[in-house]
Write an enzyme that holds these catalytic residues in place. Sequence first.
Site, PDB file in Angstrom:
ATOM      1  N   CYS A   2      -0.211  -7.721   8.729  1.00 40.20           N
ATOM      2  CA  CYS A   2      -0.553  -7.750   7.309  1.00 40.20           C
ATOM      3  C   CYS A   2       0.348  -6.787   6.527  1.00 40.20           C
ATOM      4  O   CYS A   2       0.598  -5.669   6.959  1.00 40.20           O
ATOM      5  CB  CYS A   2      -1.996  -7.374   7.039  1.00 40.20           C
ATOM      6  SG  CYS A   2      -3.174  -8.466   7.829  1.00 40.20           S
ATOM      7  N   ARG A  27       5.414  -8.802   8.708  1.00 44.11           N
ATOM      8  CA  ARG A  27       4.159  -8.188   9.153  1.00 44.11           C
ATOM      9  C   ARG A  27       3.026  -9.213   9.302  1.00 44.11           C
ATOM     10  O   ARG A  27       1.934  -8.885   9.740  1.00 44.11           O
ATOM     11  CB  ARG A  27       3.725  -7.114   8.149  1.00 44.11           C
ATOM     12  CG  ARG A  27       4.739  -6.010   7.956  1.00 44.11           C
ATOM     13  CD  ARG A  27       4.220  -4.989   6.979  1.00 44.11           C
ATOM     14  NE  ARG A  27       3.056  -4.330   7.486  1.00 44.11           N
ATOM     15  CZ  ARG A  27       3.058  -3.278   8.285  1.00 44.11           C
ATOM     16  NH1 ARG A  27       4.196  -2.762   8.669  1.00 44.11           N
ATOM     17  NH2 ARG A  27       1.940  -2.739   8.695  1.00 44.11           N
ATOM     18  N   LYS A 584       5.332  -8.445  13.273  1.00 47.02           N
ATOM     19  CA  LYS A 584       6.251  -7.420  13.784  1.00 47.02           C
ATOM     20  C   LYS A 584       5.535  -6.129  14.167  1.00 47.02           C
ATOM     21  O   LYS A 584       5.759  -5.587  15.246  1.00 47.02           O
ATOM     22  CB  LYS A 584       7.333  -7.138  12.759  1.00 47.02           C
ATOM     23  CG  LYS A 584       8.358  -6.136  13.273  1.00 47.02           C
ATOM     24  CD  LYS A 584       9.741  -6.614  13.055  1.00 47.02           C
ATOM     25  CE  LYS A 584      10.776  -5.761  13.744  1.00 47.02           C
ATOM     26  NZ  LYS A 584      11.117  -6.274  15.080  1.00 47.02           N
TER      27      LYS A 584
END
Length: 589
Positions: A2, A27, A584
């Site tokens: 997130c 993310r 990631k």
Amino acid sequence: MCGIAGYIGERDAFRVVFEMLGRLEYRGYDSAGVACINKNAIHITKDKGKVAEVEKEAAYADSKVAIAHTRWATHGVPSRKNAHPHKDCKGKIAVVHNGIIENFEGLRARLVKRGHKFLSETDTEVIPHLIEEEYKDGGGTEAAFVSAIKKLGGSFAVAMLSDKENNIFIARHESPLIVGIGNGENFVASDIPALLPLTKKVIVLDDGEYGIVGKQKVVIKKINSGRVVNKKPKTINWSMAQAEKGGFEHFMIKEIHEEPQAVKNAIAERTDIEKIAKKLAKFPRIYFVACGTASYAGRLGRGVLEHFGVPSNAEIGSEFRYGTSKTIDKNCAVILVSQSGETADTIAAAKEAKKNGAYVVGVVNVLGSTLTGICDDVIDIGAGPEIAVASTKAYVGQITSLTLLGLFIAKEKGKLDVVDLNKLISKLGGVPEKISHVIGDKEKIKRLAEKYRNVKEFFYIGRGLNYPNALEGALKLKEISYVHAEAYPAGELKHGPLALLEKGVVVFALVPNDHLAKKMESNVQEAKSRNAEIAVVSEGGDIKVPWVDPLLSPLLYVVPLHLFAYYLSVSKGLDPDKPRNLAKSVTVE
Ligand code: AGP
């Protein structure tokens, strides 16, 4: 896991936060959304899909303050209703969140009893409702925000808008959050790339802090005491060009091309590495702890030390924190390896090790990240922003730093004399050029990937220092090509996995010119006899790699594996930068 973005100033906030989200998409990218204030009312636009898809459909709202989110689903499937921002019953509060609220079920049940209506399956939605509830005490927005935050268990980075305020309220506990300082404008973000074209000045929030971000002013306070914390902004030395594709089709291939530079940048930190090695050499027990690709770098670190007869251990973060950490004491040094410095399991392992009295060192790419704040000392790998979810140049930077670290520890321990140390360091200086040479052969590797496009099963075998590379090659393939791949120490094949080898299976064999080359050749023959197709990576093999000192061979032998995984993914029509189900920075357990 997130990405959060926020803006307050004179620009078009809606546009600014969508643009910031685009740079945070690594993310998470299953849904996205924005909340902004327009004419004293909160407007939310959100949906399932990648940032660009959601932005295309978004209802534009003219505003000078906004918060935004790109999601990696934990609680609740990717959908419009589960996308952030979430709001309270009256739509007067909007919240975006990264992390996991572990006590959300209890909180939600109590809020439902008090008449709150929930629209999503997320843990996050309890936050705006809690704030709404706290507002009833009449203490104002800050008081309501802080009391709500104090009730949350688990991990969170939170940004909130209230229609009563012209500020963004933020808070963090075990999930990253930074504030970008501008001129008459300020920004909120999960990570540095979001801020790169906007400002170079950042304030990093620490655990247990909250902030009130206004147009002209940023105030940071302690959640527990309300005490103001005076934080000086740090200057980021990453450039925007580093976070752009620069003519390449994907970030991943750009980052593979940056591997020679990653080696140079890691070597540039040699003075710090040597200083830290002197301290590490005093500890009888040295552990490397990390997750995923970084854990393979940790294994390589252990391999280098063992090569010189220095005992050490390498462990996976999620296992170490609940297991080995119990055996850690002041006689131990624990080296945490992490590109992002935000991996939850690695951070937890660092905290456990520190609590037990160990000397804790981070090998990190993102300075100012959570891990750097926990460690006693930090080695900066200096690879620059890595945007593709699959780690490539950071791995090469990590194994360069850990090889150097191993050499210096071996010298300190009297296992390597200065003349040999200097010879090895000088050979290391020649590695970037050799990596460029391997990259120069990429068309050949691309053709190989096209040939193997429909293969369903891959094996990667290596020995000693190249076994971590075998693990790395297999992980990369699984991650971005969705093909099953297994890595084995070559000597282990005959203990079971050999039964899987048959026509149609491809085996990548890493055969550097070292003392184990003959053994590797026998293992290759064993695989060939079972009709598997073999791709030998060696000086004279199917994929050619220039000669290099065997101790430095991992730095070269991983490069074709990165290229192969990239081209296989592309040949399948996939997006290697954004693999399904992954993000990631893994900031949840
Ligand atoms: C690597 O390609 C993966 N995306 C993943 O295994 C990653 O290395 C792991 O999550 C650790 O991340 P870190 O280095 O940021 O701690």
